[in-house]
Design an enzyme around this catalytic site. Structure first.
Site, PDB file in Angstrom:
ATOM      1  N   GLU A  52      28.846  61.610  13.678  1.00 28.25           N
ATOM      2  CA  GLU A  52      30.055  62.395  14.048  1.00 28.25           C
ATOM      3  C   GLU A  52      30.936  63.083  13.031  1.00 28.25           C
ATOM      4  OE1 GLU A  52      31.681  62.894  17.031  1.00 28.25           O
ATOM      5  OE2 GLU A  52      29.659  61.810  18.079  1.00 28.25           O
TER       6      GLU A  52
ATOM      7  N   SER B 204      56.712  16.965  59.952  1.00 28.51           N
ATOM      8  CA  SER B 204      57.256  15.651  59.718  1.00 28.51           C
ATOM      9  C   SER B 204      57.249  15.552  58.333  1.00 28.51           C
ATOM     10  CB  SER B 204      56.420  14.649  60.574  1.00 28.51           C
ATOM     11  OG  SER B 204      57.260  14.791  61.786  1.00 28.51           O
TER      12      SER B 204
END
Length: 623
Positions: free
Chosen positions: A90, A383
């Site tokens: 690169e 309950s």
């Protein structure tokens, strides 16, 4: 002949570039005189990276799959070979230029044409970094001018090694993978430091053109470029001829990383809890421990949601209480326990003394993104509310005992005339008998004597999310007939009070959060509030034990050091619950239909929530 034509083309192209990009060249010359600034004056971008979720054994169990997949590395963690490859392919003159190398563009074009392929990049590594961090990929002179200015500034502010490290962590490797480490794990299921020479060169082919060199779609293109890269490394003396021969012959086998995403039920809740922490609604997340760049980025964000999202993408390590063994057993128990009734269900397991949520099933065959019924679904508790709203407050506030008498005969208050589940009347019974058999008329009488105001003074300490104003005065709430109701997680958390000497602690899944370098930014410090006295708690534990020993849950009684619990059923059998305790754990279970008003078929001898609870205990040996 072809090479000569190519050379002429390069010269012409370069001259056109030179004269048509007068603005760029002017910017380049003037940028040389930019004075050195502090790092803060050129915004430092904090690269997003995955957060990782760990179980109680510090093993990763979930890595989110959305957004960018990135794992940032320090310079010392990046193999020299990786650095050499990117410099060679690169930006060969990376260490000699000052960020911009206009003549290097021409050199790169010459090399690429003469080799009939892309061997060198046309922009410097610094320019590519400037573009990735601060700019778009728009092709325009204005963007190029800005790129040059930023590149020169980067070179003034950072060392070459820092720039190269940022570049390798920033570049795109296709398929939402950013940076060499994420790419290595995505394509070979291992860290870049463990890759062979051939594998390293193969991965490093991708950023030059992530579409063309996508390993999944264009493997052959990637392989050809890998071979060219290996040739360059040999020519430059970075590798030997022998290493080259071995690498060329090595067969590349992609081993895709099946990203760790186990236990979606539990992760769903952890993600919810994480958002509460990051938004400041739970505990204290130490943003002061973040880097200067992260703090600067955070200050720019306007909304809480933006800040939460940003922090989630900063590579956090989230350490949880998840017990994989118990989680698997819990999910299995819910999946199997809802088959006979073809219903949905949920279960939560909490360790009492450490206040840890260690397992959680969010629904039958739960899948990611589904409604998590453990904490997102609110149902009438039936309950199971009685011990929290009636019995414990009544005993604590009025000094009653298990032997205190209450009538279980017919009861009416205006038009409200509840019945016992059996339809029978039982005369005066003890509190113990009333609770273990879940007599409705007895519970409503106690609630009336206590008064709703006093009862809610106790219940409000649990911070139930969906209690309405109407819930606070209607007597039917003593039997669990709420407008919206409670989630299984809320109910299970509340019941842990009976396992913690009457003190309610904020139970959590997340115990610690660190940055990737180990810096601790959050530690769980559960808040607590005393709800009942020690004497009341001991009395309630005895009465809850009676429910399992002789009452409505007697079919699942088993020889544990301690066992206690409470069953719950809502009108028309639309919801079934069981909240149970052992010496060290509280486990809450629930089943119901997706449509809350749809009844559950009564095709069972033992209610499914009790079977789910029993199976979790038996499969995990929790005590």
């Amino acid at each position: 002949m072809r090479k000569i034509i190519g050379f002429i083309f390069i010269i012409i192209s370069f001259l056109v570039f030179y004269f048509t990009s007068e603005k760029a060249l002017f910017a380049y010359e003037n940028s040389k005189n930019i004075p050195k600034k502090t790092v803060e004056e050129l915004p430092v971008i904090s690269l997003s990276q995955n957060s990782i979720f760990y179980d109680r054994n510090n093993k990763p169990f979930y890595i989110p799959g959305s957004g960018e997949n990135r794992i940032n590395l320090k310079s010392s963690e990046i193999p020299q070979l990786v650095k050499d490859i990117f410099i060679s392919t690169e930006d060969r003159y990376f260490y000699s230029h000052k960020g911009v190398d206009l003549f290097g563009v021409a050199r790169a074009m010459m090399v690429n044409v003469s080799n009939s392929g892309i061997e060198q990049g046309a922009s410097t590594i610094t320019q590519q970094l400037a573009r990735n961090l601060y700019l778009t990929h728009e092709r325009s002179v204005e963007r190029k001018v800005k790129e040059i200015e930023i590149s020169l500034q980067l070179e003034k502010q950072f060392s070459k090694d820092q720039i190269l490290t940022m570049y390798i962590n920033t570049i795109y490797f296709a398929n939402r993978n950013y940076g060499i480490e994420a790419a290595s794990k995505a394509y070979f299921s291992k860290s870049v430091k463990d890759l062979s020479l051939a594998q390293t060169a193969f991965v490093c082919t991708i950023p030059n053109n992530p579409t063309l060199y996508d390993p999944f779609k264009n493997f052959d293109h990637s392989k050809k470029r890998q071979e060219r890269i290996l040739g360059i490394l040999k020519e430059q003396g970075i590798i030997t001829a022998k290493q080259y021969d071995v690498a060329i012959k090595e067969k590349i086998k992609l081993k895709t990383d099946s990203r760790v995403q186990e236990y979606p039920d539990y992760y769903s809740y952890v993600d919810y809890e994480l958002k509460k922490i990051l938004s400041g609604r739970k505990g204290k997340f130490l943003t002061s421990k973040l880097t200067a760049a992260q703090q600067a980025e955070l200050r720019k964000l306007k909304t809480v949601d933006e800040r939460v999202t940003y922090l989630q993408n900063q590579g956090l390590s989230i350490y949880t209480s998840l017990n994989p063994y118990v989680q698997e057993a819990t999910v299995k128990a819910v999946n199997q326990g809802t088959l006979s009734t073809n219903t949905d269900g949920a279960a939560v397991v909490i360790r009492n003394n450490s206040h840890e949520i260690i397992a959680l099933s969010g629904g039958r065959n739960y899948e990611s993104q589904n409604l998590n019924r453990a904490y997102q679904d609110f149902r009438q508790p039936g309950s199971t509310i009685k011990p929290l709203l009636v019995y414990a407050p009544y005993i604590d506030y009025l000094g009653a005992t298990p032997d205190t008498k209450v009538s279980a005969d017919e009861y009416c208050k205006g038009t409200y005339c509840p019945k016992n589940d059996s339809g029978k009347e039982y005369g005066d019974v003890s509190l113990r008998t009333a609770m273990q058999n879940s007599y409705n008329t007895a519970a409503v009488r106690l609630y009336e004597q206590l008064t709703p105001g006093v009862a809610y003074r106790y219940l409000d300490k649990y911070k139930f999310e969906k209690i309405s104003a109407k819930d606070r005065y209607e007597y039917g709430r003593a039997l669990g007939g709420y407008d919206i109701g409670m989630s299984p997680l809320e109910m299970t958390s509340a019941y842990t009070t009976f396992g913690n000497d009457g003190v309610y602690y904020e139970n959590s899944a997340i115990q610690r959060i660190t940055l990737r370098d180990g810096t601790v930014v959050y530690e769980n410090n559960p808040s607590s509030v005393r709800v009942y006295s020690s004497n009341t708690t001991n009395t309630m534990r005895s009465m809850l034990h009676s429910v399992v020993q002789n009452g409505t849950a007697r079919r699942i009684n088993m020889p544990l050091d301690y066992i206690g619990g409470k069953t719950g059923t809502t009108n028309d059998n639309t919801n079934l619950w069981f909240m149970g305790l052992t010496s060290n754990y509280t486990i809450g279970t629930w089943i119901g239909n997706k449509r809350p008003s749809q009844p559950i078929p009564k095709n069972y001898t033992v209610p499914p929530p009790q079977i789910i609870w029993r199976n979790i205990i038996q499969d995990t040996n929790l005590k």
